[in-house]
Design a protein around this motif. Structure first.
Motif, mmCIF file in Angstrom:
data_model
loop_
_atom_site.group_PDB
_atom_site.id
_atom_site.type_symbol
_atom_site.label_atom_id
_atom_site.label_comp_id
_atom_site.label_asym_id
_atom_site.label_seq_id
_atom_site.Cartn_x
_atom_site.Cartn_y
_atom_site.Cartn_z
ATOM 1 N N ARG A 54 35.554 -38.098 -39.831
ATOM 2 C CA ARG A 54 36.085 -37.018 -39.817
ATOM 3 C C ARG A 54 36.258 -36.495 -38.267
ATOM 4 O O ARG A 54 35.336 -36.190 -37.716
ATOM 5 C CB ARG A 54 35.109 -35.980 -40.428
ATOM 6 C CG ARG A 54 35.233 -35.895 -42.133
ATOM 7 C CD ARG A 54 34.616 -34.859 -42.558
ATOM 8 N NE ARG A 54 34.461 -34.979 -44.034
ATOM 9 C CZ ARG A 54 33.797 -34.070 -44.444
ATOM 10 N NH1 ARG A 54 33.010 -33.096 -43.802
ATOM 11 N NH2 ARG A 54 33.107 -34.170 -45.812
ATOM 12 N N GLY A 55 37.538 -36.267 -37.810
ATOM 13 C CA GLY A 55 37.797 -35.940 -36.458
ATOM 14 C C GLY A 55 37.622 -34.601 -36.195
ATOM 15 O O GLY A 55 37.507 -33.712 -36.875
ATOM 16 N N PRO A 56 37.831 -34.037 -34.898
ATOM 17 C CA PRO A 56 37.747 -32.591 -34.549
ATOM 18 C C PRO A 56 38.889 -31.838 -35.186
ATOM 19 O O PRO A 56 38.535 -30.738 -35.280
ATOM 20 C CB PRO A 56 37.867 -32.457 -32.910
ATOM 21 C CG PRO A 56 37.473 -34.048 -32.672
ATOM 22 C CD PRO A 56 37.783 -34.941 -33.852
ATOM 23 N N GLN A 57 39.881 -32.473 -35.765
ATOM 24 C CA GLN A 57 41.086 -31.637 -36.230
ATOM 25 C C GLN A 57 40.622 -31.084 -37.758
ATOM 26 O O GLN A 57 40.953 -29.722 -38.057
ATOM 27 C CB GLN A 57 42.168 -32.606 -36.423
ATOM 28 C CG GLN A 57 43.396 -31.953 -36.938
ATOM 29 C CD GLN A 57 44.684 -33.020 -37.119
ATOM 30 O OE1 GLN A 57 44.507 -33.956 -36.652
ATOM 31 N NE2 GLN A 57 45.828 -32.289 -37.522
ATOM 32 N N CYS A 93 38.767 -26.197 -40.718
ATOM 33 C CA CYS A 93 37.842 -25.767 -41.512
ATOM 34 C C CYS A 93 37.495 -24.231 -40.808
ATOM 35 O O CYS A 93 37.309 -23.272 -41.545
ATOM 36 C CB CYS A 93 36.750 -26.599 -41.674
ATOM 37 S SG CYS A 93 37.147 -28.248 -42.593
ATOM 38 N N ARG A 94 37.302 -24.473 -39.653
ATOM 39 C CA ARG A 94 36.784 -23.126 -38.838
ATOM 40 C C ARG A 94 37.842 -22.123 -38.926
ATOM 41 O O ARG A 94 37.779 -21.000 -39.034
ATOM 42 C CB ARG A 94 36.789 -23.655 -37.189
ATOM 43 C CG ARG A 94 36.254 -22.240 -36.673
ATOM 44 C CD ARG A 94 35.880 -22.781 -35.090
ATOM 45 N NE ARG A 94 36.860 -23.233 -34.333
ATOM 46 C CZ ARG A 94 37.286 -24.317 -34.050
ATOM 47 N NH1 ARG A 94 36.432 -25.251 -34.472
ATOM 48 N NH2 ARG A 94 38.118 -24.616 -33.459
ATOM 49 N N MET A 95 39.337 -22.695 -38.851
ATOM 50 C CA MET A 95 40.314 -21.482 -39.107
ATOM 51 C C MET A 95 40.347 -20.947 -40.416
ATOM 52 O O MET A 95 40.811 -19.702 -40.755
ATOM 53 C CB MET A 95 41.665 -22.196 -38.706
ATOM 54 C CG MET A 95 41.916 -22.713 -37.338
ATOM 55 S SD MET A 95 43.600 -23.302 -37.029
ATOM 56 C CE MET A 95 44.774 -22.266 -37.617
ATOM 57 N N GLN A 96 40.159 -21.825 -41.588
ATOM 58 C CA GLN A 96 39.971 -21.366 -42.999
ATOM 59 C C GLN A 96 38.991 -20.297 -43.194
ATOM 60 O O GLN A 96 39.088 -19.320 -43.708
ATOM 61 C CB GLN A 96 39.851 -22.485 -43.903
ATOM 62 C CG GLN A 96 41.099 -23.268 -43.835
ATOM 63 C CD GLN A 96 40.895 -24.455 -44.964
ATOM 64 O OE1 GLN A 96 39.745 -24.975 -45.233
ATOM 65 N NE2 GLN A 96 42.186 -25.225 -45.158
ATOM 66 N N LYS A 97 37.935 -20.668 -42.262
ATOM 67 C CA LYS A 97 36.869 -19.617 -42.496
ATOM 68 C C LYS A 97 36.951 -18.411 -41.795
ATOM 69 O O LYS A 97 36.811 -17.339 -42.312
ATOM 70 C CB LYS A 97 35.433 -20.203 -42.032
ATOM 71 C CG LYS A 97 34.150 -19.590 -41.942
ATOM 72 C CD LYS A 97 33.124 -20.326 -41.567
ATOM 73 C CE LYS A 97 31.994 -19.354 -41.439
ATOM 74 N NZ LYS A 97 31.872 -18.170 -40.813
#
Length: 254
Positions: free
Chosen positions: A71-74, A79-83
Motif C-alpha cells: 500500500r503506497g503513500p497514494q 484515506c487522509r483526504m476522506q477523513k
C-alpha cells in the motif's frame, strides 16, 4: 590449616569459572551467527508471515508464497483526504457538505448574473428619441439591372410593370439600410422614381433624418456619402443571384 592448598583450590575455581564464561560467550556468538543462517523448520514456520509499517503504507510478506502486498503513500493520502472531508467543521455539518453548499451558491450566482446582465446593461447609443430627428439628409443615384429586358412600359410611372419593379427595388434598398447597425436609426425611406433605357437603369433616392445637435458630426462620419455608398455596395455584392439582380459595379451615389 593448609594455606597453600586452599589458595590452589580457589585459583582452580576461578579458572574453571572463567573457562565456562568464555565457553558460554562463544556459544552465544556462534548461535547468533550460524544459528541465524541455518534456521530450523520450526523457525521458518513461525516467520511465515511478517508485517512491517513503513511511511503510512503496510508491507505484508508471506515467506511460503513470497508475495508482497504493498500500500503506497497514494492510498494513505486518499484515506487522509476522506477523513478530512468527514470532519465536522461547523455545528454538525461535515466538510464535504459545506464545500458542496458553497459550490451550489457559486453556480447560482453565475446563472443569476447571466440572467440579469441584459436587464442592467443598456447601451448609451440605443437611447435616442426619433422625434428629435428633424434634419433631412438626401442622397440620389442610379444602378443597372442585369438580365432584365427594357420595356416602354417602364417609362410610364403609372404602368403596372413600372410600379411592380419600383416596389421590388424600394424593398431591397429599405432592407439594406434598415438592417444596418450604423444607419438604421437614421434611415427614413428609399424611392425608385424613374427608369431609362440602357439595359434598364433605375434612378433612386434615399432619405435620412438626424438630430440637429449632432448634424455636423453625422454629416462628416456616420451619414457621410462614403458610409452610405459602402453599405449599399457591400450588400449588393452579397445579394443572391435570383429575382431582380442589381449590378454592384454600376452603382452611383451623390
Amino acid at each position: 590449616m593448609y594455606p597453600g592448598v586452599n589458595m590452589d583450590m580457589e585459583m582452580q575455581n576461578v579458572g574453571s569459572n572463567g573457562s565456562e564464561a568464555a565457553a558460554r560467550q562463544m556459544a552465544t556468538t556462534t548461535g547468533n551467527g550460524e544459528g541465524h543462517t541455518h534456521r530450523g523448520p520450526q523457525s521458518a514456520e513461525t516467520g511465515s508471515l511478517l508485517q512491517a509499517q513503513c511511511n503510512g503504507g503496510s508491507v505484508e510478506m508471506k515467506s511460503d508464497r513470497r508475495v508482497l502486498a504493498l500500500r503506497g503513500p497514494q492510498d494513505s493520502t486518499i484515506c487522509r483526504m476522506q477523513k478530512e472531508l468527514k470532519d465536522v467543521v461547523c455545528w454538525k455539518i461535515p466538510l464535504w457538505m459545506l464545500l458542496l453548499f458553497l459550490l451550489l451558491i457559486m453556480v447560482a450566482i453565475v446563472f443569476i448574473t447571466l440572467a440579469l446582465c441584459p436587464v442592467f446593461h443598456q447601451d448609451v447609443d440605443e437611447k435616442f428619441d426619433p422625434s428629435t430627428f428633424n434634419i433631412s439628409r438626401l442622397f440620389k443615384g442610379n444602378f443597372s439591372l442585369l438580365d432584365l429586358p427594357f420595356s416602354d412600359d417602364l417609362l410610364v410611372p403609372s404602368s403596372n410593370q413600372s410600379r411592380a419593379l419600383s416596389r421590388d427595388l424600394q424593398g431591397k434598398l429599405t432592407v439594406v439600410y434598415s438592417s444596418s447597425p450604423a444607419l438604421s436609426r437614421y434611415f427614413s425611406k428609399a424611392e425608385v422614381h424613374a427608369f431609362r433605357n440602357g439595359s434598364v437603369v433605375a434612378e433612386y433616392r434615399l432619405t435620412f433624418l438626424m438630430p440637429e445637435q449632432q448634424e455636423e458630426q453625422l454629416r462628416r462620419f456616420t451619414l457621410s456619402r462614403e458610409m452610405v455608398y459602402n453599405v449599399l455596395r457591400q450588400s449588393l455584392h452579397q445579394q443572391e443571384d435570383h429575382g431582380t439582380y442589381i449590378d454592384p459595379l454600376s452603382l452611383t451615389l451623390v
